[in-house]
Design a protein around this motif. Structure first.
Motif, PDB file in Angstrom:
ATOM      1  N   CYS A  67      -5.174   3.671  -3.291  1.00  0.00           N
ATOM      2  CA  CYS A  67      -3.907   3.762  -4.013  1.00  0.00           C
ATOM      3  C   CYS A  67      -3.887   2.620  -5.021  1.00  0.00           C
ATOM      4  CB  CYS A  67      -2.711   3.679  -3.062  1.00  0.00           C
ATOM      5  SG  CYS A  67      -2.344   2.031  -2.460  1.00  0.00           S
ATOM      6  N   CYS A  85       0.840  -1.197   0.000  1.00  0.00           N
ATOM      7  CA  CYS A  85       0.000   0.000   0.000  1.00  0.00           C
ATOM      8  C   CYS A  85       0.882   1.257   0.000  1.00  0.00           C
ATOM      9  CB  CYS A  85      -0.895  -0.021   1.232  1.00  0.00           C
ATOM     10  SG  CYS A  85      -1.780   1.513   1.514  1.00  0.00           S
ATOM     11  N   ARG A  86       0.622   2.161  -0.938  1.00  0.00           N
ATOM     12  CA  ARG A  86       1.447   3.383  -1.055  1.00  0.00           C
ATOM     13  C   ARG A  86       1.320   4.263   0.183  1.00  0.00           C
ATOM     14  NH1 ARG A  86       4.419   1.835  -5.393  1.00  0.00           N
ATOM     15  NH2 ARG A  86       3.028   1.162  -7.037  1.00  0.00           N
ATOM     16  N   CYS A 137      -5.351   0.979   2.321  1.00  0.00           N
ATOM     17  CA  CYS A 137      -6.013   2.274   2.392  1.00  0.00           C
ATOM     18  C   CYS A 137      -7.215   2.327   1.469  1.00  0.00           C
ATOM     19  CB  CYS A 137      -5.032   3.389   2.053  1.00  0.00           C
ATOM     20  SG  CYS A 137      -4.627   3.523   0.290  1.00  0.00           S
ATOM     21  N   CYS A 184      -3.643  -0.990  -3.618  1.00  0.00           N
ATOM     22  CA  CYS A 184      -4.836  -1.447  -2.899  1.00  0.00           C
ATOM     23  C   CYS A 184      -5.988  -1.698  -3.864  1.00  0.00           C
ATOM     24  CB  CYS A 184      -5.274  -0.422  -1.863  1.00  0.00           C
ATOM     25  SG  CYS A 184      -4.236  -0.402  -0.392  1.00  0.00           S
TER      26      CYS A 184
END
Ligand code: ADP
Ligand code: ZN
Length: 645
Positions: free
Chosen positions: A423, A403-404, A420, A426
């Protein structure tokens, strides 16, 4: 008593900050931490405020300045920024002005007169103006003079400019350290979005605010969607991206001045109006671009990092990194310029094979003048080491498979529980594959080539090319010649890039970028280790995919209400007309978030309209009728021809 805040009758008790939040700014609720900071400063305390860009720092000093008697003195580094802030405050009915070297003599005199008479609630000043002896003695006079309301507070915006560690050091900020001692009774509040702890402590020490409470708001920007795609034909990728976002404003960051002009030129030639911006352009041209962008007359600016701090525009919908940023700090700050209004925004990074190497050599070669053309200076080896370390973190992020947001916030020391949901990794988890065998082929090919050739040649050998160079060196007789012929060039590029970024290979920048094995390569080469890599992703989201995703995101922010897109466009056109007539940026009239809420709730009366976030008393009086009419479907509702796009 000074004729404060225009709103309501002047009574003995000053209005509460909460009442002003609603009546002047039209906001129902504080954002996290705002209330605590406001109350603390209203009570006379100093504060150091660390909030992400778009977090809502301005309110933290604007509200206390309105509540406390006297004028709040706001220090801001850029004259253009002051003007926008003053416009926005005046649009909300606040008595605000700017005082700086750009004023004509008459205007300057009038502004000072309003300051002395106590009519001003906020005065924006440039640091070099504020710290002149004459201006300081003027302020002392106001503070001590009988009958005057005094000074409400000092606010230092973009406070990181005082630190040499920061990336925006401004010598004229250094003197501001004297303020705390010069005006003992006046609260000082310093605000910045720069996260790194070293800079943070330095700023506090330099401003004599080490004892002031430090408010650190969460750094998450949930409305920004982070996406990284592999850079292939970047111009084409950029065009597809822009095609999917007609009528939306955004910034495209490039590493060099030359590239900004090239890219802007090619976009314009392809019918996508864009302008270049960098520090080498004449001041007049820079101002023209900045103003046109602020007013939504120009939607896309292709810029170096020089296009930054002055961008206070809240409806920037996307930031594209055409080249790799030098650090996660810069990346986060630059992407943070999108979506300040809290509406969905996108951050797209095009990440290419050679990008890390280019940035690497820029850092090492900083002594010859950087990408921004600073004068040459000897690079401190320690500084170079720090910058290279930051670059490798940036590369690790761009190459990451997790996840970024988790990676970004983790970098800033803020644990975030993934996923999240907003992103690329995800939304569309990367496909991975067992790359062990291909990696062994590539590594052994590098070895057979005696670690003396670059990426292109290694791939040529693997794919069995019959190039002149291969024949000349007799590389067609190597055992690795042609063993990867059934695999595409793109695949090999992506594989080698990942091997470099994961530390199995290095590129010797000083020697024609030849590939070398690292110690880490041995176990992999000898089959003692397996390797899983990601399949390259090169597609940018198309318009259709994005619209669907956006609608749900917008609706989420509006408690499940559906935004009427057609109405939203009509409201946007109306906003543009009103803003042009007043010669102010569109977002000064209303933010995108406010328009979206109108287009979802469809208020029918003034009372309904006041319920919409961002609609305060003054704006209701000024613009209420026009917006209600368009919402009701009356005059002007179909007249889209005045829209800028
Ligand atoms: P910063 O200076 O931290 O980058 P700003 O002060 O410009 O951020 O605020 C960013 C945006 O958020 C602005 O459009 C502002 O109107 C909006 N905003 C700030 N506080 C609130 C709030 N309490 N409710 C709704 N919107 C807010
Ligand atoms: Zn995520």
């Amino acid at each position: 008593m000074p004729s404060s805040h225009v709103i309501g009758p002047v009574t003995a008790a000053p209005p509460s900050a909460r009442a002003l939040l609603r009546d002047v700014f039209g906001f129902r609720e504080y954002r996290p931490d705002q209330e605590e900071i406001v109350e603390h400063v209203v009570a006379g305390g100093d504060a150091f405020v660390l909030m992400p860009t778009g977090g809502g720092k301005s309110l933290c000093y604007q509200l206390p300045a309105l509540v406390r008697p006297g004028a709040g003195i706001i220090v801001s580094p850029l004259i253009s920024l002051m003007k926008d802030q003053v416009d926005a405050l005046q649009a909300a009915g606040v008595s605000a002005a700017a005082y700086n070297s750009s004023l004509e003599a008459g205007e300057a005199r009038r502004t000072l007169a309003t300051l002395h008479s106590g009519e001003l609630d906020l005065l924006y000043v440039a640091p070099e103006t504020l710290m002149t002896e004459s201006f300081l003695s003027r302020l002392h006079e106001i503070q001590e003079g009988a009958g005057g309301a005094g000074i409400a507070l000092f606010a230092i915006d973009e406070a990181h400019c005082v630190s040499q560690w920061g990336h925006d050091f401004r010598p004229e900020y250094v003197q501001l350290g004297r303020l705390r001692g010069l005006f003992p009774g006046v609260p000082v509040i310093a605000c910045t979005a720069t996260a790194d702890p070293q800079t943070r402590d330095d700023v506090r020490a330099r401003l004599s605010l080490s004892d002031a409470p430090c408010y650190v708001t969460g750094f998450d920007r949930p409305n920004i969607r982070y996406t990284v795609v592999e850079k292939r034909e970047p111009l084409h990728q950029l065009k597809v991206f822009l095609d999917g976002r007609p009528g939306e404003a955004g910034i495209v960051y490039c590493l060099s001045r030359k590239r900004t002009e090239e890219v802007a030129g090619k976009l314009a030639a392809a019918g996508l109006p864009a302008a270049a911006y960098h520090a080498g352009l004449p001041a007049g041209e820079r101002r023209r671009v900045q103003d046109a962008f602020a007013r939504d007359d120009l939607l896309v600016v292709v810029a170096t990092v020089a296009f930054g701090m002055g961008i206070d525009k809240s409806n920037v919908r996307f930031v594209v990194h055409f080249d790799l940023p030098k650090s996660i700090e810069s990346y986060y700050q630059e992407t943070g310029r999108s979506g300040r209004d809290g509406m969905p925004a996108e951050a797209l990074l095009l990440f290419g094979l050679g990008d890390a190497a280019v940035v690497h050599s820029l850092i090492e070669g900083g002594g010859r003048g950087g990408a921004n053309g600073e004068p040459g200076y000897e690079r401190d080896p320690e500084q170079v080491r720090v910058e290279l370390h930051k670059l490798s973190s940036m590369v690790g992020y761009a190459d990451g498979l997790t996840c970024r947001r988790e990676a970004l916030l983790g970098y800033f020391g803020e644990p975030y529980p993934a996923p999240c949901g907003n992103c690329d990794t995800c939304l569309e988890p990367p496909e991975t594959y067992d790359a062990t065998e291909h990696a062994q082929m590539a590594l052994s090919c590098v070895y057979r080539l005696r670690q003396s050739f670059g990426i292109a040649h290694v791939i040529d050998v693997l794919r069995g090319s019959e190039s002149e160079k291969i024949l000349r060196f007799g590389h067609d007789r190597l055992s690795t010649y042609g063993i990867g012929a059934n695999v595409s060039r793109d695949h090999w590029q992506s594989l080698i890039r990942q091997l470099i970024h994961r530390g199995y290979l290095t590129q010797d920048i000083a020697r024609f970028s030849v590939l070398k094995l690292t110690a880490k390569a041995q176990p992999l080469l000898h089959g003692e280790e397996a390797l899983v890599l990601a399949k390259p992703r090169t597609r940018v989201a198309t318009k259709k995919q994005r619209k669907a995703a956006d609608r749900s995101a917008r609706a989420a922010g509006l408690a499940g209400l559906e935004v009427d897109e057609a109405l939203f466009e009509r409201l946007r056109a109306l906003r543009k007309r009103l803003a042009d007539a007043q010669r102010v940026p569109a977002y000064v009239v209303f933010s995108d978030a406010t328009l979206a809420e109108m287009a979802a709730r469809k208020p029918a009366t003034e009372a309904d309209l006041l319920e919409v976030g961002g609609v305060g008393q003054t704006k209701l009086e000024r613009y209420g009728d026009a917006f209600l009419e368009v919402i009701a479907g009356g005059e002007g509702s179909g007249s889209d021809e005045s829209a800028p796009y």
